[in-house]
Design a protein around this motif. Structure first.
Motif, short mmCIF file in Angstrom:
data_model
loop_
_atom_site.label_atom_id
_atom_site.label_comp_id
_atom_site.label_asym_id
_atom_site.label_seq_id
_atom_site.Cartn_x
_atom_site.Cartn_y
_atom_site.Cartn_z
N GLN A 315 -7.09 56.32 112.92
CA GLN A 315 -7.82 55.93 111.72
C GLN A 315 -6.93 55.06 110.82
O GLN A 315 -5.73 55.28 110.74
CB GLN A 315 -8.27 57.18 110.94
CG GLN A 315 -9.18 58.11 111.72
CD GLN A 315 -10.54 57.47 112.00
OE1 GLN A 315 -11.05 56.71 111.16
NE2 GLN A 315 -11.11 57.75 113.16
N GLN A 316 -7.57 54.12 110.16
CA GLN A 316 -6.86 53.25 109.21
C GLN A 316 -6.60 54.01 107.92
O GLN A 316 -7.50 54.63 107.36
CB GLN A 316 -7.68 51.99 108.94
CG GLN A 316 -7.07 51.07 107.87
CD GLN A 316 -7.94 49.86 107.61
OE1 GLN A 316 -8.33 49.17 108.51
NE2 GLN A 316 -8.26 49.62 106.34
N GLN A 317 -5.36 53.98 107.43
CA GLN A 317 -4.97 54.63 106.18
C GLN A 317 -4.37 53.59 105.24
O GLN A 317 -3.75 52.63 105.68
CB GLN A 317 -3.94 55.74 106.44
CG GLN A 317 -4.37 56.77 107.48
CD GLN A 317 -5.50 57.64 107.00
OE1 GLN A 317 -5.67 57.83 105.79
NE2 GLN A 317 -6.30 58.16 107.94
N GLY A 318 -4.47 53.83 103.92
CA GLY A 318 -3.89 52.93 102.94
C GLY A 318 -4.94 52.28 102.07
O GLY A 318 -6.12 52.67 102.11
N PRO A 319 -4.58 51.32 101.25
CA PRO A 319 -3.22 50.73 101.20
C PRO A 319 -2.25 51.60 100.41
O PRO A 319 -2.65 52.33 99.52
CB PRO A 319 -3.45 49.39 100.49
CG PRO A 319 -4.62 49.67 99.59
CD PRO A 319 -5.50 50.63 100.32
N VAL A 320 -0.95 51.49 100.74
CA VAL A 320 0.10 52.21 100.03
C VAL A 320 1.24 51.24 99.75
O VAL A 320 1.45 50.29 100.50
CB VAL A 320 0.63 53.41 100.87
CG1 VAL A 320 -0.46 54.44 101.08
CG2 VAL A 320 1.19 52.94 102.20
N PRO A 321 2.02 51.48 98.68
CA PRO A 321 3.16 50.62 98.38
C PRO A 321 4.33 50.92 99.30
O PRO A 321 4.33 51.90 100.06
CB PRO A 321 3.50 50.96 96.93
CG PRO A 321 3.01 52.37 96.76
CD PRO A 321 1.77 52.47 97.61
N PHE A 322 5.36 50.11 99.19
CA PHE A 322 6.55 50.24 100.04
C PHE A 322 7.18 51.63 99.92
O PHE A 322 7.52 52.25 100.92
CB PHE A 322 7.56 49.15 99.65
CG PHE A 322 8.86 49.21 100.42
CD1 PHE A 322 9.01 48.55 101.63
CD2 PHE A 322 9.94 49.92 99.93
CE1 PHE A 322 10.20 48.61 102.33
CE2 PHE A 322 11.13 49.98 100.62
CZ PHE A 322 11.27 49.33 101.82
N GLU A 323 7.35 52.13 98.68
CA GLU A 323 8.04 53.42 98.47
C GLU A 323 7.25 54.56 99.11
O GLU A 323 7.82 55.48 99.67
CB GLU A 323 8.24 53.68 96.97
CG GLU A 323 9.25 52.76 96.31
CD GLU A 323 10.64 52.90 96.96
OE1 GLU A 323 10.97 54.00 97.41
OE2 GLU A 323 11.36 51.90 97.02
N ARG A 324 5.92 54.49 99.00
CA ARG A 324 5.10 55.56 99.62
C ARG A 324 5.22 55.52 101.13
O ARG A 324 5.28 56.57 101.80
CB ARG A 324 3.63 55.40 99.19
CG ARG A 324 2.68 56.40 99.83
CD ARG A 324 3.11 57.81 99.57
NE ARG A 324 2.23 58.77 100.22
CZ ARG A 324 2.56 60.02 100.48
NH1 ARG A 324 3.75 60.49 100.14
NH2 ARG A 324 1.70 60.83 101.08
N LEU A 325 5.27 54.33 101.70
CA LEU A 325 5.43 54.20 103.15
C LEU A 325 6.76 54.78 103.59
O LEU A 325 6.88 55.44 104.63
CB LEU A 325 5.32 52.73 103.55
CG LEU A 325 5.01 52.46 105.04
CD1 LEU A 325 3.60 52.95 105.36
CD2 LEU A 325 5.12 50.97 105.34
N LYS A 326 7.78 54.58 102.76
CA LYS A 326 9.11 55.13 103.07
C LYS A 326 9.08 56.66 103.04
O LYS A 326 9.68 57.33 103.88
CB LYS A 326 10.13 54.60 102.05
CG LYS A 326 11.56 55.07 102.31
CD LYS A 326 12.51 54.46 101.29
CE LYS A 326 13.95 54.93 101.53
NZ LYS A 326 14.89 54.37 100.53
N GLU A 327 8.36 57.23 102.05
CA GLU A 327 8.24 58.69 101.98
C GLU A 327 7.52 59.25 103.21
O GLU A 327 7.90 60.29 103.74
CB GLU A 327 7.50 59.08 100.71
CG GLU A 327 8.27 58.80 99.42
CD GLU A 327 7.43 59.09 98.19
OE1 GLU A 327 6.26 59.51 98.35
OE2 GLU A 327 7.93 58.90 97.07
#
Length: 372
Positions: A315-327
């Motif tokens: 499933q497609q998730q997001g959008p999320v910022p860079f910091e959230r993707l890092k977490e």
């Protein structure tokens, strides 16, 4: 011993018509009722107290089992033994059978522990080892099965004897369970309750095969080597801290330590360097730069934050910022092979192939030189 003494001993035992056991210890699991040549009088009284069960064994074969109460031993109360003996019309005194009294109370606060370290493989730290210890509680749930499979002909079977067998079983099953759990090392100590319950469920069938019920099982502590603890602490800090600020902080601490070494050349040089820095700062304060004229350059607008989409479970998730993707990467929700898309990409691309996301994988590589 004379002939008459032997006769008196035989008669005194043969005409004892009460079969009972008064437990004088706190660690006896099974006690065999002793009498002359295993002979029991017809119509004898059997007394079984609370927390006990009486097991009758005939020539190594399990016969009748009695719970708490008082019984008169007749063919009516001994149906299995009557069948084994072949008594069709009752039996004459005395008859032979072994009687085992089994302690069925709950035995609590029994200790267990890993004598040797348990080897585990961790993705970040490689092959490691842990130790664990705790307590458990058990009771005899099937006295007949326990006497036949564990006690045998032991006349006084103690808690210590069965614990040696149980501890080996516990350590074996604990090792299997933590190996299959495949948790990060720092999470074992934080999840002892869940791990304890899982171990109890895994071990219960093994205990039940010999007539024992594993009532409770607790892991009190999971430990690891001190050097490994330090690595885990450092890893967790790096995962939370801003690396650039951490580098500045360490550099400042190093300068402070060098400056405090007044007798060394490094301290002198560092003191001079700090003096130059302070002088430069004072000069800037006394002579601030001239204000920019009307033709001063205007800074460009702050770039908009990049939004990332990622695939999870199809499933497609997001959008999320860079910091959230890092977490999400640090929490192992996504990994290096997770498909990611942002504005400007023609297709979904694995995370490890996106330049600015390669920093998640550890290490840092400079970009290629211009024109290279």
């Amino acid at each position: 011993m004379g002939l008459f003494d032997e006769i008196k001993k035989k008669l005194s035992h043969e005409f004892i018509d009460i079969v009972e056991w008064l437990d004088q210890s706190n660690d006896t699991l099974v006690h065999r009722f002793e009498r002359y040549q295993n002979e029991i009088k017809n119509g004898a009284k059997l007394v079984v107290r609370e927390g006990q069960q009486a097991v009758f064994v005939n020539e190594g074969q399990l016969a009748d089992v009695f719970g708490p109460g008082t019984y008169e031993l007749t063919t009516k109360n001994l149906p299995v033994l009557t069948t084994l003996k072949g008594w069709k019309y009752g039996f004459n005194s005395p008859f032979k059978a072994e009687v085992y009294f089994v302690n069925t109370r709950l035995f609590t606060d029994e200790k267990w522990g890993t004598k040797n370290p348990v080897m585990l493989s961790d993705e970040r730290f490689g092959l490691t080892e842990i130790r664990a210890f705790g307590t458990y509680s058990f009771r005899i749930s099937d006295p007949g099965k326990f006497v036949v499979n564990v006690v045998g002909t032991d006349g006084n079977f103690t808690n210590y004897e069965v614990n040696e067998h149980l501890k080996s079983l516990i350590v074996t099953r604990f090792t299997d369970t933590v190996g299959e759990a495949n948790l990060p090392l720092e999470l074992y100590a934080a999840n002892t309750s869940e791990l304890s319950e899982t171990c109890r469920e895994v071990m219960s069938p093994e205990f039940g095969r010999v007539g024992i019920e594993l009532e409770k099982f607790y892991i009190e502590n999971v430990s690891m080597p001190e050097e490994l603890k330090k690595e885990i602490f450092e890893y967790s800090r790096l995962d939370k801290l801003d690396l650039s600020r951490l580098a500045q902080f360490k550099a400042a601490k190093a300068m402070e330590a060098a400056a405090s070494n007044e007798g060394g050349t490094a301290g002198a040089g560092m003191g001079m360097g700090m003096g130059f820095v302070l002088a430069q700062q004072m000069g800037q304060m006394m002579h601030p730069p001239a204000a920019a004229g009307p033709a001063a350059a205007v800074p460009p607008p702050i770039p908009a934050a990049v939004a990332y989409y990622y695939a999870l479970g199809g499933q497609q998730q997001g959008p999320v910022p860079f910091e959230r993707l890092k977490e999400l990467f640090a929490a192992r929700t996504i990994n290096r092979d997770t498909l990611v898309w942002k504005q400007g990409l023609e297709a979904w691309t694995p995370l490890q192939e996106i330049p600015e996301l390669k920093s998640f994988l550890g290490g840092s590589m400079p970009p290629p030189l211009p024109g290279a």
